[in-house]
Design a protein around this motif. Structure first.
Motif, PDB file in Angstrom:
ATOM      1  N   VAL A 268     -85.509 -25.786 -56.638  1.00  0.00           N
ATOM      2  CA  VAL A 268     -84.530 -25.902 -57.723  1.00  0.00           C
ATOM      3  C   VAL A 268     -85.228 -26.253 -59.033  1.00  0.00           C
ATOM      4  CG1 VAL A 268     -82.613 -27.302 -58.587  1.00  0.00           C
ATOM      5  CG2 VAL A 268     -82.560 -26.422 -56.241  1.00  0.00           C
ATOM      6  N   GLU A 269     -86.221 -27.113 -58.946  1.00  0.00           N
ATOM      7  CA  GLU A 269     -86.987 -27.482 -60.133  1.00  0.00           C
ATOM      8  C   GLU A 269     -87.706 -26.265 -60.726  1.00  0.00           C
ATOM      9  OE1 GLU A 269     -90.971 -30.150 -60.894  1.00  0.00           O
ATOM     10  OE2 GLU A 269     -89.437 -31.007 -59.591  1.00  0.00           O
ATOM     11  N   HIS A 270     -88.162 -25.367 -59.862  1.00  0.00           N
ATOM     12  CA  HIS A 270     -88.914 -24.194 -60.302  1.00  0.00           C
ATOM     13  C   HIS A 270     -88.003 -23.048 -60.739  1.00  0.00           C
ATOM     14  CE1 HIS A 270     -92.094 -21.261 -60.599  1.00  0.00           C
ATOM     15  NE2 HIS A 270     -91.700 -20.579 -59.526  1.00  0.00           N
ATOM     16  N   HIS A 271     -86.932 -22.818 -59.984  1.00  0.00           N
ATOM     17  CA  HIS A 271     -86.099 -21.638 -60.198  1.00  0.00           C
ATOM     18  C   HIS A 271     -84.729 -21.924 -60.809  1.00  0.00           C
ATOM     19  CE1 HIS A 271     -88.647 -18.698 -58.217  1.00  0.00           C
ATOM     20  NE2 HIS A 271     -88.668 -19.361 -57.085  1.00  0.00           N
ATOM     21  N   GLY A 272     -84.318 -23.193 -60.836  1.00  0.00           N
ATOM     22  CA  GLY A 272     -82.928 -23.489 -61.151  1.00  0.00           C
ATOM     23  C   GLY A 272     -82.123 -23.557 -59.858  1.00  0.00           C
ATOM     24  N   GLU A 273     -80.939 -24.175 -59.926  1.00  0.00           N
ATOM     25  CA  GLU A 273     -80.204 -24.462 -58.686  1.00  0.00           C
ATOM     26  C   GLU A 273     -79.759 -23.200 -57.949  1.00  0.00           C
ATOM     27  OE1 GLU A 273     -77.588 -28.035 -57.392  1.00  0.00           O
ATOM     28  OE2 GLU A 273     -76.302 -26.725 -58.604  1.00  0.00           O
ATOM     29  N   ASP A 274     -79.250 -22.204 -58.671  1.00  0.00           N
ATOM     30  CA  ASP A 274     -78.729 -21.019 -57.996  1.00  0.00           C
ATOM     31  C   ASP A 274     -79.831 -20.295 -57.211  1.00  0.00           C
ATOM     32  OD1 ASP A 274     -76.672 -18.958 -57.477  1.00  0.00           O
ATOM     33  OD2 ASP A 274     -77.980 -17.710 -58.716  1.00  0.00           O
ATOM     34  N   LYS A 275     -80.898 -19.905 -57.885  1.00  0.00           N
ATOM     35  CA  LYS A 275     -81.960 -19.173 -57.193  1.00  0.00           C
ATOM     36  C   LYS A 275     -82.721 -20.075 -56.233  1.00  0.00           C
ATOM     37  CE  LYS A 275     -85.865 -16.055 -57.633  1.00  0.00           C
ATOM     38  NZ  LYS A 275     -86.816 -15.334 -58.501  1.00  0.00           N
ATOM     39  N   GLY A 276     -82.923 -21.343 -56.613  1.00  0.00           N
ATOM     40  CA  GLY A 276     -83.633 -22.260 -55.737  1.00  0.00           C
ATOM     41  C   GLY A 276     -82.945 -22.405 -54.393  1.00  0.00           C
ATOM     42  N   CYS A 277     -81.620 -22.511 -54.404  1.00  0.00           N
ATOM     43  CA  CYS A 277     -80.881 -22.641 -53.146  1.00  0.00           C
ATOM     44  C   CYS A 277     -80.858 -21.325 -52.381  1.00  0.00           C
ATOM     45  CB  CYS A 277     -79.457 -23.134 -53.425  1.00  0.00           C
ATOM     46  SG  CYS A 277     -79.415 -24.871 -53.933  1.00  0.00           S
ATOM     47  N   ARG A 278     -80.843 -20.219 -53.087  1.00  0.00           N
ATOM     48  CA  ARG A 278     -80.943 -18.931 -52.385  1.00  0.00           C
ATOM     49  C   ARG A 278     -82.310 -18.792 -51.711  1.00  0.00           C
ATOM     50  NH1 ARG A 278     -80.969 -14.937 -55.961  1.00  0.00           N
ATOM     51  NH2 ARG A 278     -80.337 -16.003 -57.863  1.00  0.00           N
ATOM     52  N   GLU A 279     -83.339 -19.326 -52.339  1.00  0.00           N
ATOM     53  CA  GLU A 279     -84.689 -19.240 -51.775  1.00  0.00           C
ATOM     54  C   GLU A 279     -84.841 -20.094 -50.520  1.00  0.00           C
ATOM     55  OE1 GLU A 279     -87.703 -17.574 -52.698  1.00  0.00           O
ATOM     56  OE2 GLU A 279     -86.273 -16.300 -53.747  1.00  0.00           O
ATOM     57  N   ILE A 280     -84.212 -21.279 -50.491  1.00  0.00           N
ATOM     58  CA  ILE A 280     -84.386 -22.158 -49.327  1.00  0.00           C
ATOM     59  C   ILE A 280     -83.724 -21.568 -48.092  1.00  0.00           C
ATOM     60  CG2 ILE A 280     -82.318 -23.596 -49.609  1.00  0.00           C
ATOM     61  CD1 ILE A 280     -85.856 -24.797 -48.570  1.00  0.00           C
ATOM     62  N   ARG A 281     -82.736 -20.715 -48.284  1.00  0.00           N
ATOM     63  CA  ARG A 281     -81.989 -20.181 -47.142  1.00  0.00           C
ATOM     64  C   ARG A 281     -82.888 -19.459 -46.154  1.00  0.00           C
ATOM     65  NH1 ARG A 281     -77.224 -17.360 -50.757  1.00  0.00           N
ATOM     66  NH2 ARG A 281     -76.339 -19.269 -51.680  1.00  0.00           N
ATOM     67  N   LYS A 282     -83.866 -18.701 -46.656  1.00  0.00           N
ATOM     68  CA  LYS A 282     -84.718 -17.930 -45.744  1.00  0.00           C
ATOM     69  C   LYS A 282     -85.651 -18.828 -44.936  1.00  0.00           C
ATOM     70  CE  LYS A 282     -88.024 -16.864 -49.417  1.00  0.00           C
ATOM     71  NZ  LYS A 282     -88.368 -15.823 -50.396  1.00  0.00           N
ATOM     72  N   HIS A 283     -85.833 -20.070 -45.392  1.00  0.00           N
ATOM     73  CA  HIS A 283     -86.717 -20.993 -44.677  1.00  0.00           C
ATOM     74  C   HIS A 283     -85.993 -21.746 -43.559  1.00  0.00           C
ATOM     75  CE1 HIS A 283     -90.142 -20.772 -47.577  1.00  0.00           C
ATOM     76  NE2 HIS A 283     -89.175 -20.523 -48.451  1.00  0.00           N
ATOM     77  N   VAL A 284     -84.664 -21.737 -43.577  1.00  0.00           N
ATOM     78  CA  VAL A 284     -83.886 -22.560 -42.646  1.00  0.00           C
ATOM     79  C   VAL A 284     -84.229 -22.250 -41.195  1.00  0.00           C
ATOM     80  CG1 VAL A 284     -81.558 -22.995 -41.765  1.00  0.00           C
ATOM     81  CG2 VAL A 284     -81.969 -23.023 -44.228  1.00  0.00           C
ATOM     82  N   ALA A 285     -84.214 -20.965 -40.830  1.00  0.00           N
ATOM     83  CA  ALA A 285     -84.482 -20.601 -39.430  1.00  0.00           C
ATOM     84  C   ALA A 285     -85.890 -21.006 -39.016  1.00  0.00           C
ATOM     85  CB  ALA A 285     -84.283 -19.096 -39.234  1.00  0.00           C
ATOM     86  N   TRP A 286     -86.848 -20.906 -39.924  1.00  0.00           N
ATOM     87  CA  TRP A 286     -88.219 -21.309 -39.602  1.00  0.00           C
ATOM     88  C   TRP A 286     -88.293 -22.816 -39.359  1.00  0.00           C
ATOM     89  CZ3 TRP A 286     -89.921 -18.219 -44.484  1.00  0.00           C
ATOM     90  CH2 TRP A 286     -89.993 -16.857 -44.173  1.00  0.00           C
ATOM     91  N   TYR A 287     -87.668 -23.584 -40.231  1.00  0.00           N
ATOM     92  CA  TYR A 287     -87.707 -25.038 -40.074  1.00  0.00           C
ATOM     93  C   TYR A 287     -87.010 -25.503 -38.794  1.00  0.00           C
ATOM     94  CZ  TYR A 287     -89.534 -26.389 -44.718  1.00  0.00           C
ATOM     95  OH  TYR A 287     -90.332 -26.605 -45.814  1.00  0.00           O
ATOM     96  N   LEU A 288     -85.891 -24.890 -38.465  1.00  0.00           N
ATOM     97  CA  LEU A 288     -85.062 -25.374 -37.358  1.00  0.00           C
ATOM     98  C   LEU A 288     -85.395 -24.709 -36.026  1.00  0.00           C
ATOM     99  CD1 LEU A 288     -81.574 -25.678 -39.084  1.00  0.00           C
ATOM    100  CD2 LEU A 288     -83.320 -27.441 -38.741  1.00  0.00           C
ATOM    101  N   ARG A 289     -86.412 -23.889 -35.993  1.00  0.00           N
ATOM    102  CA  ARG A 289     -86.770 -23.192 -34.758  1.00  0.00           C
ATOM    103  C   ARG A 289     -86.963 -24.172 -33.602  1.00  0.00           C
ATOM    104  NH1 ARG A 289     -91.922 -19.095 -33.835  1.00  0.00           N
ATOM    105  NH2 ARG A 289     -92.130 -19.461 -31.609  1.00  0.00           N
ATOM    106  N   GLY A 290     -86.172 -23.973 -32.544  1.00  0.00           N
ATOM    107  CA  GLY A 290     -86.293 -24.799 -31.341  1.00  0.00           C
ATOM    108  C   GLY A 290     -85.540 -26.102 -31.380  1.00  0.00           C
ATOM    109  N   PHE A 291     -85.058 -26.524 -32.534  1.00  0.00           N
ATOM    110  CA  PHE A 291     -84.310 -27.779 -32.636  1.00  0.00           C
ATOM    111  C   PHE A 291     -82.851 -27.563 -32.230  1.00  0.00           C
ATOM    112  CE2 PHE A 291     -87.642 -29.246 -35.704  1.00  0.00           C
ATOM    113  CZ  PHE A 291     -87.912 -30.480 -35.115  1.00  0.00           C
TER     114      PHE A 291
END
Length: 366
Positions: A268-291
């Motif tokens: 969010v600091e780099h892209h602003g809230e809208d794009k920053g939150c859109r960017e984090i979405r693709k990381h969710v599955a990687w972070y939560l894998r197996g949890f």
């Protein structure tokens, strides 16, 4: 220990997170964290998207930038600009991208087959940095396919033209990210190129993999790409393993949640809230894998619109859940092997030095 540039991943937010976690867990930062690949011509033309991609953190040192280029002229101009405007402390050159839209135009992993053109591109970057302490390094693959292997020539040529180090992704372009990396070819390159360090890349998913690669191949360092997706703390584990220290304990779900929030804040600091939150979405599955995170929570996280919303959703998960056994291993895209798309007649003359038409223009903007 190098973070491989990955499009849409290794921006300043992710690099900052990796560095913070290495520092917190080992007390030092020893990794080299490379920014997303940027196009030489787009950099010279000061394309706004490209300039934004070259953002570095205020305490990021060394600042490492990777260039995509097919033309000695734009290579020289881009490297000269980096020197004169103090844009980076290190230049890496990408000759490993296997994406069809890149190779079809003669870029990425298609370039090393054209030995003379490859030589002129590397020489241009080195010439532009002469008299400075900015090193130029070169990354490439084994070749286009098993019938057109180029890594030994590429390593020799890069060293002859003044590259400070070379890195080999031990797959051919036709493999893309499938199958198994052939570490034996890293060993062959290490035997063939003796005047500069040789780094190995491919199938490093655990700290033990890095040690195994170095022992098996004799390479001087490792480059890590997909293995750190959803695991930015991997570099802390690698640093400990490579230095003979006790490995930090893998994080539980509560700690991973804190890391995810921090990642989102940095985006969010780099892209602003809208794009920053859109960017984090693709990381969710990687972070939560197996949890133990239910499909409904995962679905809602894939639509998250604010840091607070992400924080609230993560609070619904069991914070004390330990890091899962199946949270290790291969991550990200793998796909299947395929014939490499190349310009017509590309393989006819390996010593032709004609710059491929349109390859730079297509990638203006990063």
């Amino acid at each position: 220990m190098v973070l491989a540039p990955m499009a849409g991943v290794t921006n300043v937010a992710f690099r900052t997170l990796c560095r913070e976690l290495e520092l917190a867990r080992t007390g030092t930062v020893s990794g080299l964290y490379v920014c997303e690949m940027v196009t030489a011509r787009a950099l010279v033309e000061r394309h706004p998207v490209t300039m934004h991609m070259t953002t570095f953190g205020p305490d990021e040192n060394p600042r490492s930038m990777q260039l995509y280029t097919v033309d000695p002229k734009w290579t020289y101009e881009a490297a000269k600009m980096i020197v004169e405007e103090n844009l980076a402390d290190h230049i890496d050159m990408n000759f490993g991208c296997p994406v069809p839209k890149v190779t079809r135009k003669g870029g990425g992993s298609a370039i090393p087959y054209k030995r003379t053109l490859f030589r002129k591109i590397v020489a241009a970057a080195v010439r532009a940095t002469e008299g400075t302490d900015i090193p130029v390094t070169v990354k490439f693959r084994i070749g286009i396919d098993d019938e057109h292997r180029t890594h030994l020539d590429a390593g020799r040529i890069a060293a002859e033209e003044g590259a400070a180090a070379v890195a080999l992704h031990a797959r051919t372009a036709s493999q893309r990210y499938s199958g198994q990396a052939d570490w034996d070819e890293i060993a062959r390159l290490k035997e063939h190129v003796t005047s500069v360090p040789v780094l190995g890349n491919g199938d490093i998913f655990e700290p033990a993999d890095a040690v195994a690669m170095m022992r098996q191949t004799g390479c001087d360092g490792v480059v890590v790409g997909r293995g750190c997706l959803g695991r930015p703390w991997l570099f802390a584990e690698l640093a400990a393993e490579l230095n003979g220290l006790a490995a930090p304990e893998p994080p539980n779900l509560g700690e991973v949640a804190e890391i995810m929030v921090r990642h989102c804040e940095l985006l969010v600091e780099h892209h602003g809230e809208d794009k920053g939150c859109r960017e984090i979405r693709k990381h969710v599955a990687w972070y939560l894998r197996g949890f133990p995170a239910g499909s409904e929570v995962r679905r809602r996280m894939a639509l998250v619109k604010s840091v607070d919303e992400l924080r609230e959703l993560l609070a619904e998960l069991p914070a004390d859940a330990p890091f899962p056994r199946d949270g290790h291993g291969p991550r990200g895209r793998q796909g299947s092997p395929a014939k490499v798309a190349l310009p017509e007649g590309w393989l006819d003359d390996p010593y032709e030095d004609v710059v491929p038409a349109g390859a730079e223009v297509m990638h203006s903007g990063g």
